[in-house]
Design a protein around this motif. Sequence first.
Motif, PDB file in Angstrom:
ATOM      1  N   LYS A 186      12.738  10.794  -1.156  1.00 52.25           N
ATOM      2  CA  LYS A 186      11.741  11.030  -0.111  1.00 52.25           C
ATOM      3  C   LYS A 186      11.579   9.783   0.750  1.00 52.25           C
ATOM      4  N   VAL A 194       9.456   7.616   3.781  1.00 53.75           N
ATOM      5  CA  VAL A 194       8.060   7.436   4.168  1.00 53.75           C
ATOM      6  C   VAL A 194       7.956   7.325   5.672  1.00 53.75           C
ATOM      7  N   ASN A 196       2.269   7.514   8.478  1.00 53.76           N
ATOM      8  CA  ASN A 196       1.466   8.156   7.451  1.00 53.76           C
ATOM      9  C   ASN A 196       1.322   7.298   6.197  1.00 53.76           C
ATOM     10  N   GLU A 223      -2.209   7.030   4.792  1.00 53.17           N
ATOM     11  CA  GLU A 223      -2.638   8.291   4.186  1.00 53.17           C
ATOM     12  C   GLU A 223      -1.996   8.470   2.814  1.00 53.17           C
ATOM     13  N   GLU A 224      -0.704   8.158   2.722  1.00 54.29           N
ATOM     14  CA  GLU A 224      -0.017   8.288   1.437  1.00 54.29           C
ATOM     15  C   GLU A 224      -0.544   7.272   0.433  1.00 54.29           C
ATOM     16  N   THR A 280      -3.731   8.603  -0.981  1.00 54.16           N
ATOM     17  CA  THR A 280      -3.466   9.677  -1.942  1.00 54.16           C
ATOM     18  C   THR A 280      -3.008   9.115  -3.279  1.00 54.16           C
ATOM     19  N   LYS A 281      -2.102   8.161  -3.223  1.00 50.90           N
ATOM     20  CA  LYS A 281      -1.584   7.559  -4.454  1.00 50.90           C
ATOM     21  C   LYS A 281      -2.659   6.751  -5.173  1.00 50.90           C
ATOM     22  N   PHE A 305       8.499   3.558   0.198  1.00 48.85           N
ATOM     23  CA  PHE A 305       7.051   3.362   0.062  1.00 48.85           C
ATOM     24  C   PHE A 305       6.764   2.073  -0.696  1.00 48.85           C
TER      25      PHE A 305
END
Length: 308
Positions: A2, A4, A8, A11-12, A15-16, A295
């Motif tokens: 994935k 990054v 965003n 935002e990620e 979330t993490k 990320f």
Amino acid sequence: MKTVNWMNFDEELKTKTLHMEEVLKAYLPKEGGCQKTVIEAMNYSVMAGGKRLRPMLMAETYAMFGGNNSLIEPFMAAIEMIHNYSLVHDDLPAMDNDEYRRGRKTTHVVYGEGMAVLAGDGLLNYAFETACKAFEYAENYEEYRKTASALAILSKKAGIYGMIGGQCADIEAESAEEKESVTGELLLFIHEHKTAALIQSSMMIGAILAGADKEQIEALEKCAYNIGVAFQIQDDILDVTGSAEILGKPIGSDEKNNKITYVTIYGLEKSKERVEQLSNEAIDILRSFSGRNLFLEKLVEQLIYREK
């Protein structure tokens, strides 16, 4: 893998971080019994907020090498407990004597010095109780072996040859009558052990549990050394250039406590240059792995060049 979207990233990251919080909450002790007060003090210190840097680095390194099950979670909680126990003790009057951390009163201010000492002790012991729960997730001999190896790393990096060793050298450096005796070499020893050791533990454990080989684990140990030292130098820089509102704690505490820092030895500009050099080397190591985690690379940059 994935990728990054940098737009965003925040935002990620949010979330993490929330996921880290949920994992941590799941492993915290329940508040009850005759030991209720010390457990409340433990949980107060752990749930005071923070970046959750160490469990996140652990989880992202685990994912980078293909880890995808719950084996990592007890170690994620354990490393954050160890980190927070060290903060509880660092804030004590006998250490840094700080009344605020992360924008609220420190544990010893709320619960008293004696209970804060016990809370730190409790977190350290409970961290290893928690890490041992990973054996319950191990499904075969190889996972048992990797869990045992991870536990050995956690123990060493948190102990006298890791973080506690760095804290010992730090206290002696602070109490030295001749501050000129505190050399750059000694300061690096302190940063490597007091700060970098737990970051090394985090990334090495993530790699070990995911099945990384010896060379990869050694490369990550070097990478995490760079991250930890750069992180601490940046902390020294922020103590001079930051603001109490952004940091959530008083600035100038190093000067108040007569501490020798990277900035006091090398100056502000050279300190900033060293942060950049260490950061670039760390990112280069992360980029050398075939299963690159973009990320994680961005996270390291954000953490090193943080403003709080």
